[in-house]
Design a protein around this motif. Structure first.
Motif: not given
Length: 580
Positions: A24-32, A94-95
């Motif tokens: 999750l962090m790799e895909q969207d660090e800020a969003g996660t 995925k989120r």
């Protein structure tokens, strides 16, 4: 100056973390990070306060919570998983932020606002064992909550936990109607549908003798009755492993029937003394709790096998009239040989030492009765396990295993168990056409043989038929809803072969599956899923138990008919860092 006294207290500890946090962090660090902060503020913190708990600390993707009551801790965990599931409903997969939770009740060491000790360590280990959306609790928690919360639990048995001297009893929480998944076989549904055939399960008979050493004998009679009923063409019969999950437990028969997805149950008792055996058996229609048939058999010990046949035929007749039964199985001529074989049955599919002990018992049985087919069959299987899995000498065990399996079939071709063992060994000798013929004979003799359906899936995966292999495991799981862990190992292998890596990882992470052999497939699945750090860690753990493993030697020993499947596994092992 007096030494400062260590402060301790009893506490219910809840450990939770986010599944797939690195991805999750790799895909969207800020969003996660934002989503996790929101969940903690709006879901976790209010729930902990509502259940009179305390947030000990946040640890990146994890939380450590303390409760004064095990009931409060479990209630909070169930509601937390429900609320997290509801929040995920509006997000793409995925989120989604999915938790796994472990809870333990134990002694903790207090240091300021932090907690340490075995009470915390066990909770943390349970959390790592749990699957997505699961809640695992220790036996100490289960004993406190089992009658106080409207929940059901799957007993996963004692589990070894690092740095804890004794195995810890582990339970999975099942909450009807909640977001907590109930994993019964391959289905998350609340009820298993009734089969089209007349369906039945035989519960473990109760040992009424004063001698606890008669337990194996009584279990053996139950197992033989299950085997005999399985051979009736018009019945659907639940496997031994699932019915023995209820041994020693007081559970309403209607509940058991719902859990196993059957209409009828058999229960009974056995008393053995002074060369005689008394068997009480009764057949129950679980839908209404009615007793359809009951009888007492009081016979000489020498007549025990005739009694087994009589009980099976009377149950079948009471259910559906006279059905076609396959020809009778070979029975031992010596009761002591039978008892040695029954003891060996309980040791199968376990460890190298258990297999060695079983082999000694079976050799003693064969000395007493050289024409006892079942003893030859189990000896063949344990000899095969020795060189196939436990690094014992390949020769002469390989040749001897084949000879013992062939001897079993020659003595009794009407026993489905003999046929599948020979089919397994033939397949691993690359004698595939003969292997297929033996499995076909197995299912003709006994279409209810769950272990045979599961084991054949291994050979199907090696043949490039992974989808068919999964169907075989599914069929095995319906016949055996509470199976041994190796069913899931074979399922995970087939899922890997189909490139369903996420499913394979979830399957192979199950605590009853998570062992040496499954680590190898798990490492490959993690590698192919892009989780290389996790893959290398699993690979290293596998190598600790298998220091002589090499990809080349493994590949040479496998019964692959399909080169593409072989190379796919080899590629996964290489990515996971296993040695060439």
């Amino acid at each position: 100056m007096a030494e400062e006294r260590v402060q301790r207290r009893l506490a219910a500890i809840l450990a939770a973390d986010v599944v797939g946090y690195s991805r999750l962090m790799e895909q969207d660090e800020a969003g996660t990070l934002a989503a996790l902060k929101d969940r903690r503020s709006n879901i976790l913190t209010p729930l902990v306060a509502h259940h009179d708990g305390r947030i000990v600390k946040f640890m990146g993707d994890g939380e450590l919570l303390e409760f004064g009551s095990a009931v409060n801790a479990v209630a909070c965990a169930v509601e937390l998983q429900n609320r997290m599931g509801s929040a995920n409903d509006r997000l793409p997969e995925k989120r989604q932020i999915v938790l796994r939770i472990g809870i333990n009740l134990g002694d903790v060491i207090v240091e300021g606002s932090d907690l340490y000790g075995d009470g915390v360590n066990v909770a943390a280990r349970l959390q790592t064992m749990a699957g997505p959306e699961d809640i695992y609790v220790s036996g100490s928690v289960y004993e406190q909550v089992k009658r106080k919360l409207d929940l059901e639990f799957d007993d996963l048995g004692p589990q070894t936990i690092k740095n804890i001297a004794e195995p810890v009893a582990v339970y999975r929480v099942r909450s009807p109607g909640s977001g907590v998944h109930e994993y019964r076989g391959l289905s998350h549904s609340e009820l298993l549908p009734l089969p089209s055939k007349t369906s039945i399960a035989v519960l473990p008979f109760i040992n009424m003798s004063n001698d606890p050493e008669q337990e194996n004998f009584v279990d053996g009679l139950t197992e033989d009755l299950i085997t005999d009923l399985s051979r009736a063409t018009g019945l659907f019969v639940i496997a031994r492993n699932s019915t023995f999950a209820y041994k020693g437990r007081t559970v309403d028969v209607r509940r058991i029937a719902r859990d196993l997805g059957v209409r009828y149950l058999v229960e009974g008792s056995v008393r053995r003394a002074a060369g005689r055996v008394r068997i009480n058996a009764q057949l129950i229609d679980a839908a209404g709790g009615d007793h359809l048939w009951a009888e007492r058999f009081d016979r000489s010990l020498e007549d025990i096998f005739a009694v087994q046949d009589e009980v099976a035929s009377k149950i079948v007749e009471a259910l559906v009239g006279r059905l076609t039964m396959t020809p009778p199985r070979n029975r031992p001529a010596n009761i002591e040989a039978y008892e040695f074989c029954v003891q060996a049955r309980a040791l199968n599919f376990q460890t190298e030492m258990a297999a060695r002990e079983a082999s000694l018992l079976l050799e003693r049985a064969i000395l007493l009765d050289s024409e006892y087919a079942e003893a030859h069959r189990w000896l063949a299987l344990n000899l095969w396990f020795g060189w196939a899995f436990w690094n014992q000498s390949r020769e002469p065990n390989r040749v001897r295993a084949m000879a013992e399996a062939q001897r079993a079939v020659a003595l009794d071709p009407n026993d489905a168990g003999n046929r599948w063992v020979l089919g397994l060994i033939l397949g691993n000798e690359h004698r595939w056409a003969e292997s297929d013929a033996e499995f076909d004979a197995t299912f003709k003799l006994d279409p209810n043989h769950a272990d045979a359906w599961a084991i054949r899936s291994d050979l199907l995966t090696h043949n490039g038929q992974a989808a068919e292999a999964i169907e075989h495991v599914q069929r095995a799981l319906r016949l055996n809803p509470y199976p041994p862990g190796w069913y899931y190992w074979l399922l995970g292998q087939a899922q890997y072969a189909l490139r369903k890596y996420a499913s394979a990882i979830q399957t192979l992470r199950r605590p009853e599956t998570y062992r040496t052999t499954s680590r190898r497939i798990l490492a490959a699945s993690l590698a192919q899923h892009g989780r290389l750090d996790d893959a290398h860690r699993e690979g290293q753990l596998f190598m600790m138990s298998n220091p002589h493993f090499t990809i080349h030697e493994w590949a040479d020993a496998q019964p692959f008919r399909d080169e593409q499947t072989l190379q796919h596994l080899v590629d996964g092992y290489r990515k996971a860092g296993l040695p060439e």
